[in-house]
Write a protein that holds these residues in place. Structure first.
Motif, short mmCIF file in Angstrom:
data_model
loop_
_atom_site.label_atom_id
_atom_site.label_comp_id
_atom_site.label_asym_id
_atom_site.label_seq_id
_atom_site.Cartn_x
_atom_site.Cartn_y
_atom_site.Cartn_z
N UNK A 138 -31.97 -47.84 -95.82
CA UNK A 138 -32.01 -47.15 -94.53
C UNK A 138 -30.61 -46.77 -94.03
N UNK A 139 -29.59 -47.13 -94.79
CA UNK A 139 -28.21 -46.90 -94.33
C UNK A 139 -27.76 -45.48 -94.67
N UNK A 140 -27.38 -44.75 -93.65
CA UNK A 140 -27.00 -43.34 -93.81
C UNK A 140 -25.69 -43.10 -93.08
N UNK A 141 -24.72 -42.50 -93.76
CA UNK A 141 -23.44 -42.20 -93.14
C UNK A 141 -23.61 -41.27 -91.95
N UNK A 142 -22.97 -41.54 -90.82
CA UNK A 142 -23.13 -40.70 -89.61
C UNK A 142 -22.61 -39.28 -89.78
N UNK A 143 -21.76 -39.05 -90.77
CA UNK A 143 -21.26 -37.70 -91.05
C UNK A 143 -21.70 -37.19 -92.42
N UNK A 144 -22.73 -37.81 -92.95
CA UNK A 144 -23.25 -37.40 -94.25
C UNK A 144 -24.03 -36.09 -94.12
N UNK A 145 -24.38 -35.53 -95.26
CA UNK A 145 -25.15 -34.28 -95.23
C UNK A 145 -26.50 -34.49 -94.58
N UNK A 150 -29.96 -33.69 -89.73
CA UNK A 150 -30.77 -34.27 -88.65
C UNK A 150 -30.24 -33.86 -87.28
N UNK A 151 -28.91 -33.80 -87.16
CA UNK A 151 -28.31 -33.39 -85.88
C UNK A 151 -28.62 -31.94 -85.55
N UNK A 152 -28.62 -31.09 -86.56
CA UNK A 152 -28.88 -29.67 -86.33
C UNK A 152 -30.31 -29.42 -85.85
N UNK A 153 -31.21 -30.23 -86.34
CA UNK A 153 -32.60 -30.03 -85.90
C UNK A 153 -32.97 -30.94 -84.73
N UNK A 154 -31.95 -31.60 -84.16
CA UNK A 154 -32.13 -32.46 -82.98
C UNK A 154 -33.21 -33.52 -83.20
N UNK A 155 -33.14 -34.20 -84.34
CA UNK A 155 -34.11 -35.24 -84.66
C UNK A 155 -34.07 -36.34 -83.61
N UNK A 156 -35.25 -36.89 -83.28
CA UNK A 156 -35.33 -37.93 -82.27
C UNK A 156 -34.57 -39.18 -82.69
N UNK A 157 -34.65 -39.51 -83.99
CA UNK A 157 -33.95 -40.69 -84.50
C UNK A 157 -32.78 -40.24 -85.36
N UNK A 158 -31.59 -40.43 -84.85
CA UNK A 158 -30.41 -40.04 -85.60
C UNK A 158 -30.07 -41.11 -86.63
N UNK A 159 -29.75 -40.69 -87.86
CA UNK A 159 -29.42 -41.66 -88.91
C UNK A 159 -28.17 -42.45 -88.57
#
Length: 425
Positions: A138-145, A150-159
């Motif tokens: 479940x670990x995802x870099x905050x500046x990863x692809x 996820x940020x571009x599509x305004x996902x409710x849960x940010x990685x």
């Protein structure tokens, strides 16, 4: 014991029918995918069936582990397998981990027990059982692809990152506590580890096998314990792991745990120093460390200093009774009752290696009950003959007196199994 290093079989015949983690993981992932697309009732039924299958396999795997311990011609190395499996502890509570707990020990520990520590470290940390157990998947870099999408599509849960694996590697698997690392080092290491994952049902890699997923990895250099790592992708975490494996603190930590397991709860400082030096001098060659242990006079004291943990007690009881068939109750059930369920410690620290954790009055009562059940399943054995065979030259007068007073041979066997002589090693 040294001769066992040459004859050890990492994959004995007892495991010939066991499935590997990739096969098991792929089957589980496929079942979950089907359940995801089913209606509510079918989904519940599928998940229940998957849990039941995992539990059944877990019980079979525990029996296989016991058979390997009972049938082995290299018991010292087998004990080392169990030591390292507890050092790199996983807990088979999540269904994915329950399913592949036995495979973890076969794949990450057994092949490397006589090899280099770094190789075992890499195998353990990249095994799917460890990745699922410590939530590394479940670990995802905050500046990863993946995070950027996820940020571009305004996902409710940010990685975000999960620090569990990084923390346990430095605190438990390598350096040890209070060894100079900081919270910032753990965070930086967690960022370096992003991308360590498993495959997906649809996409790259196998669901039950390690896969480095570049889209999850945090780009950029990392600074950990004063050293900068500018490698890209998977190579970054591998470089950190290599340095941790070779660190002075790691040598001392491993030496302390080995001395505690084999010699005394409070390990002699001279032995720890000797083992740590062998670790450093050989660059983590584990056989060199074991040889230093076996060459230590403290390892051959006549007095039995270590109190047996439930697994050790059970295997020694079965071996002492010449039991090759486990019978009932299933071993997984018996170890649950004794307080040491296999591959299910309460924390990533694994099971404690000191008497205080196993010699409490209620634990001893459960051991007495287990001894009575085991004694009821053996033939007409004279407990006096068995005691003299098992403790040739070291049988205490107290144990002899207790057996002599037993009302039956069966009771005498049970008393032998719970005697102070048998409780210690």
């Amino acid at each position: 014991m040294v001769a066992q290093f040459e004859s050890y079989d990492a994959n004995p015949a007892v495991f010939s029918g066991a499935q590997d983690s990739a096969t098991l993981g792929a089957g589980y992932a496929e079942a979950m995918l089907e359940a995801k697309n089913a209606d509510a009732a079918a989904k519940i039924a599928a998940r229940k069936a998957a849990r039941q299958e995992a539990q059944a396999l877990y019980r079979d795997e525990v029996d296989l582990r016991a058979r390997a311990a009972l049938e082995t011609s290299t018991p010292f190395v087998e004990r080392l397998v169990h030591f390292w499996s507890n050092h790199f502890a996983i807990s088979a509570e999540k269904p994915q981990v329950t399913l592949i707990a036995g495979a973890f020990e076969r794949e990450a520990i057994r092949p490397h027990v006589l090899g280099r520590f770094e190789d075992m470290l890499l195998a353990a940390e990249r095994h799917p059982a460890m990745l699922f157990y410590l939530d590394q998947v479940r670990s995802i870099g905050p500046n990863s692809r993946v995070a950027n999408r996820a940020a571009k599509r305004s996902a409710k849960r940010q990685p975000g990152i999960n620090e569990n694996l990084a923390r346990e590697i430095v605190e438990l698997h390598t350096l040890g506590v209070r060894s100079g690392y900081s919270q910032a080092d753990v965070t930086e290491f967690a960022l370096a580890l992003t991308g360590f994952s498993t495959g997906r049902t649809k996409g790259r890699g196998q669901p039950g096998a390690f896969t480095f997923r570049p889209g999850l990895h945090e780009p950029g250099q990392r600074t950990i314990m004063g050293k900068t790592y500018d490698q890209r992708g998977e190579k970054q975490a591998l470089a950190v792991l290599g340095d941790l494996a070779a660190a002075e603190a790691t040598a001392t930590h491993i030496a302390t745990k080995l001395a505690r397991h084999f010699i005394a709860d409070d390990p002699p400082a001279a032995v720890v120093t000797r083992l740590a030096e062998a670790f450093r001098r050989s660059k983590g060659n584990l056989v060199a460390v074991y040889r230093a242990l076996l060459d230590s006079p403290e390892a051959w004291q006549s007095a039995a200093a270590k109190f047996k943990a439930p697994w050790e007690w059970t295997i020694s009881a079965l071996r002492g009774l010449s039991r090759s068939e486990l019978g009932k109750p299933r071993l997984a059930q018996l170890l649950n009752q004794l307080g040491q369920p296999v591959w299910r410690p309460r924390s990533p620290a694994g099971y404690d290696d000191a008497a205080g954790s196993w010699a409490a009055p209620d634990a001893l009562v459960r051991r007495v009950e287990a001894a009575q059940r085991l004694a009821a399943q053996v033939g007409d054995i004279d407990p006096r003959d068995l005691a003299r065979k098992l403790f040739a030259g070291s049988l205490s007068d107290l144990t002899v007196a207790e057996i002599e007073r037993a009302e039956s041979r069966r009771t005498g066997i049970a008393l032998l199994l719970v005697s102070p002589d048998f409780q210690r090693r």
